[in-house]
Design a protein around this motif. Structure first.
Motif, PDB file in Angstrom:
ATOM      1  N   THR A  86       0.842  -1.192   0.000  1.00 24.94           N
ATOM      2  CA  THR A  86       0.000   0.000   0.000  1.00 24.94           C
ATOM      3  C   THR A  86       0.880   1.245   0.000  1.00 24.94           C
ATOM      4  O   THR A  86       2.082   1.163   0.337  1.00 24.94           O
ATOM      5  N   PRO A  87       0.344   2.420  -0.361  1.00 19.80           N
ATOM      6  CA  PRO A  87       1.140   3.648  -0.303  1.00 19.80           C
ATOM      7  C   PRO A  87       1.762   3.883   1.072  1.00 19.80           C
ATOM      8  O   PRO A  87       2.906   4.352   1.154  1.00 19.80           O
ATOM      9  N   ARG A  88       1.051   3.590   2.139  1.00 18.94           N
ATOM     10  CA  ARG A  88       1.593   3.777   3.485  1.00 18.94           C
ATOM     11  C   ARG A  88       2.753   2.826   3.755  1.00 18.94           C
ATOM     12  O   ARG A  88       3.773   3.210   4.332  1.00 18.94           O
ATOM     13  N   GLN A  89       2.617   1.584   3.321  1.00 22.94           N
ATOM     14  CA  GLN A  89       3.700   0.613   3.504  1.00 22.94           C
ATOM     15  C   GLN A  89       4.935   1.014   2.706  1.00 22.94           C
ATOM     16  O   GLN A  89       6.068   0.891   3.195  1.00 22.94           O
ATOM     17  N   LEU A  90       4.726   1.512   1.488  1.00 21.19           N
ATOM     18  CA  LEU A  90       5.844   1.961   0.672  1.00 21.19           C
ATOM     19  C   LEU A  90       6.526   3.167   1.290  1.00 21.19           C
ATOM     20  O   LEU A  90       7.751   3.310   1.211  1.00 21.19           O
ATOM     21  N   GLN A  91       5.762   4.038   1.923  1.00 17.56           N
ATOM     22  CA  GLN A  91       6.328   5.216   2.572  1.00 17.56           C
ATOM     23  C   GLN A  91       7.307   4.820   3.674  1.00 17.56           C
ATOM     24  O   GLN A  91       8.332   5.467   3.885  1.00 17.56           O
ATOM     25  N   ASP A  92       6.997   3.725   4.378  1.00 18.54           N
ATOM     26  CA  ASP A  92       7.884   3.247   5.442  1.00 18.54           C
ATOM     27  C   ASP A  92       9.150   2.616   4.886  1.00 18.54           C
ATOM     28  O   ASP A  92      10.169   2.535   5.584  1.00 18.54           O
ATOM     29  N   ILE A  93       9.085   2.146   3.632  1.00 21.11           N
ATOM     30  CA  ILE A  93      10.237   1.488   3.012  1.00 21.11           C
ATOM     31  C   ILE A  93      11.163   2.496   2.349  1.00 21.11           C
ATOM     32  O   ILE A  93      12.388   2.377   2.432  1.00 21.11           O
ATOM     33  N   ARG A  94      10.570   3.504   1.692  1.00 21.47           N
ATOM     34  CA  ARG A  94      11.362   4.493   0.962  1.00 21.47           C
ATOM     35  C   ARG A  94      12.264   5.262   1.909  1.00 21.47           C
ATOM     36  O   ARG A  94      11.813   5.812   2.906  1.00 21.47           O
ATOM     37  N   GLY A  95      13.546   5.306   1.580  1.00 20.76           N
ATOM     38  CA  GLY A  95      14.499   6.047   2.383  1.00 20.76           C
ATOM     39  C   GLY A  95      15.000   5.263   3.570  1.00 20.76           C
ATOM     40  O   GLY A  95      16.176   5.337   3.926  1.00 20.76           O
ATOM     41  N   THR A  96      14.129   4.491   4.215  1.00 23.32           N
ATOM     42  CA  THR A  96      14.522   3.739   5.399  1.00 23.32           C
ATOM     43  C   THR A  96      15.182   2.417   5.036  1.00 23.32           C
ATOM     44  O   THR A  96      16.283   2.107   5.492  1.00 23.32           O
ATOM     45  N   GLU A  97      14.504   1.619   4.205  1.00 21.81           N
ATOM     46  CA  GLU A  97      15.044   0.325   3.773  1.00 21.81           C
ATOM     47  C   GLU A  97      15.738   0.430   2.417  1.00 21.81           C
ATOM     48  O   GLU A  97      16.738  -0.240   2.175  1.00 21.81           O
ATOM     49  N   ILE A  98      15.177   1.259   1.536  1.00 24.00           N
ATOM     50  CA  ILE A  98      15.725   1.425   0.191  1.00 24.00           C
ATOM     51  C   ILE A  98      15.846   2.915  -0.101  1.00 24.00           C
ATOM     52  O   ILE A  98      14.879   3.657   0.073  1.00 24.00           O
ATOM     53  N   ALA A  99      17.015   3.352  -0.513  1.00 24.42           N
ATOM     54  CA  ALA A  99      17.235   4.758  -0.857  1.00 24.42           C
ATOM     55  C   ALA A  99      17.654   4.862  -2.314  1.00 24.42           C
ATOM     56  O   ALA A  99      18.082   3.876  -2.923  1.00 24.42           O
ATOM     57  N   MET A 100      17.547   6.080  -2.852  1.00 25.74           N
ATOM     58  CA  MET A 100      17.842   6.267  -4.280  1.00 25.74           C
ATOM     59  C   MET A 100      18.568   7.578  -4.515  1.00 25.74           C
ATOM     60  O   MET A 100      18.248   8.596  -3.903  1.00 25.74           O
ATOM     61  N   ILE A 101      19.548   7.526  -5.411  1.00 23.97           N
ATOM     62  CA  ILE A 101      20.242   8.720  -5.885  1.00 23.97           C
ATOM     63  C   ILE A 101      19.816   8.931  -7.335  1.00 23.97           C
ATOM     64  O   ILE A 101      19.958   8.034  -8.166  1.00 23.97           O
ATOM     65  N   PHE A 102      19.287  10.109  -7.646  1.00 24.70           N
ATOM     66  CA  PHE A 102      18.723  10.364  -8.965  1.00 24.70           C
ATOM     67  C   PHE A 102      19.763  10.969  -9.909  1.00 24.70           C
ATOM     68  O   PHE A 102      20.848  11.379  -9.510  1.00 24.70           O
ATOM     69  N   GLN A 103      19.372  11.051 -11.186  1.00 19.20           N
ATOM     70  CA  GLN A 103      20.286  11.513 -12.236  1.00 19.20           C
ATOM     71  C   GLN A 103      20.734  12.955 -12.032  1.00 19.20           C
ATOM     72  O   GLN A 103      21.915  13.260 -12.107  1.00 19.20           O
ATOM     73  N   GLU A 104      19.800  13.854 -11.777  1.00 17.70           N
ATOM     74  CA  GLU A 104      20.088  15.283 -11.762  1.00 17.70           C
ATOM     75  C   GLU A 104      19.918  15.851 -10.350  1.00 17.70           C
ATOM     76  O   GLU A 104      18.798  16.034  -9.878  1.00 17.70           O
ATOM     77  N   PRO A 105      21.031  16.119  -9.643  1.00 15.05           N
ATOM     78  CA  PRO A 105      20.925  16.596  -8.263  1.00 15.05           C
ATOM     79  C   PRO A 105      20.234  17.948  -8.134  1.00 15.05           C
ATOM     80  O   PRO A 105      19.603  18.233  -7.124  1.00 15.05           O
ATOM     81  N   MET A 106      20.336  18.804  -9.148  1.00 15.67           N
ATOM     82  CA  MET A 106      19.744  20.133  -9.042  1.00 15.67           C
ATOM     83  C   MET A 106      18.231  20.052  -8.958  1.00 15.67           C
ATOM     84  O   MET A 106      17.589  20.812  -8.238  1.00 15.67           O
ATOM     85  N   THR A 107      17.628  19.127  -9.709  1.00 13.31           N
ATOM     86  CA  THR A 107      16.178  18.987  -9.663  1.00 13.31           C
ATOM     87  C   THR A 107      15.717  18.134  -8.491  1.00 13.31           C
ATOM     88  O   THR A 107      14.528  18.108  -8.178  1.00 13.31           O
ATOM     89  N   SER A 108      16.638  17.418  -7.865  1.00 14.90           N
ATOM     90  CA  SER A 108      16.278  16.566  -6.728  1.00 14.90           C
ATOM     91  C   SER A 108      16.337  17.319  -5.406  1.00 14.90           C
ATOM     92  O   SER A 108      15.638  16.964  -4.458  1.00 14.90           O
ATOM     93  N   LEU A 109      17.172  18.355  -5.338  1.00 18.00           N
ATOM     94  CA  LEU A 109      17.268  19.161  -4.123  1.00 18.00           C
ATOM     95  C   LEU A 109      16.268  20.310  -4.185  1.00 18.00           C
ATOM     96  O   LEU A 109      16.051  20.911  -5.233  1.00 18.00           O
TER      97      LEU A 109
END
Length: 226
Positions: A86-109
């Motif tokens: 569910t969206p709530r379950q994914l929210q607990d996983i994102r950043g905590t269990e799995i993190a991501m570095i995106f292509q363009e840092p300027m648009t990510s910050l």
């Protein structure tokens, strides 16, 4: 090495006025703990789509997952299908269990917050002092953010903490993004072409840094590099 991530027969299509258009078909990929896996292909082959699907970051609609599963084994030893969370379950996983570095840092910050505040906020949102439900104070988060800036070899970390994204070079902004991804000590770190927007010299430095952090345990997770 135990299994961390297993993508099995993944099929993703996109809804259009002319019907479903395939994005990726029958993708199979395994990542074990302590392993670095690279996904290589020409532009438009589906590398980013596959990466974003792991954390369900593709907008639905138009995205439709037509087949397969994405199995992830968390710190508690449980294996779950990320496509069925569910969206709530994914929210607990994102950043905590799995993190991501995106292509363009300027648009990510976020341009309206200092670099340090953004990393400190990520720490407070995901780390919770290392204990579920335990809050991290603003001062503790700031100290840890500065320590992370030191780990990713940013010059004058305390000064960088108070700078805005537009005041940093491309390589420095990408280091801030790496620090943010590391802040929750995730089990899996996904890197979606993290050096695309950087010059050749900085590209080599950033890739070496990610490898060093993974090998020495200063990051503590596994890498899936697209």
């Amino acid at each position: 090495m135990s299994q961390l991530l297993s993508i099995q027969d993944l099929g993703i299509s996109f809804s259009t006025d002319n019907g479903l258009v395939p994005g990726v078909e029958r993708v199979n990929l395994d990542v074990r703990r302590g392993e670095i896996v690279a996904l290589v292909g020409e532009s438009g082959s589906g590398k980013s789509i596959t990466s974003l699907s792991i954390l369900q970051l593709l907008p639905q609609p138009p995205t439709r997952y037509v087949s397969g599963s994405i199995l992830f084994t968390g710190r508690d030893g449980r294996t779950i299908d990320l496509l069925k969370q569910t969206p709530r379950q994914l929210q607990d996983i994102r950043g905590t269990e799995i993190a991501m570095i995106f292509q363009e840092p300027m648009t990510s910050l976020n341009p309206v917050f200092t670099c340090g505040d953004q990393v400190a906020e990520a720490i407070r949102a995901h780390r919770r002092g290392g204990v579920v439900g335990e809050a991290v104070s603003a001062e503790e988060a700031k100290k840890e953010a500065i320590a992370l800036f030191e780990k990713v070899q940013l010059p004058d970390p305390e000064n960088i903490y108070n700078r805005w994204p537009h005041q940093l070079s491309g390589g420095q902004k990408q280091r801030v993004m790496i620090a943010m991804a590391m802040s929750s000590r995730p089990s899996l770190l996904i890197c979606d072409e993290p050096t695309t927007a950087l010059d050749v010299t900085v590209q080599k430095t950033i890739l070496r840094l990610i490898r060093q952090l993974q090998e020495t345990g200063r990051y503590g997770g596994d890498l899936y590099y697209a």
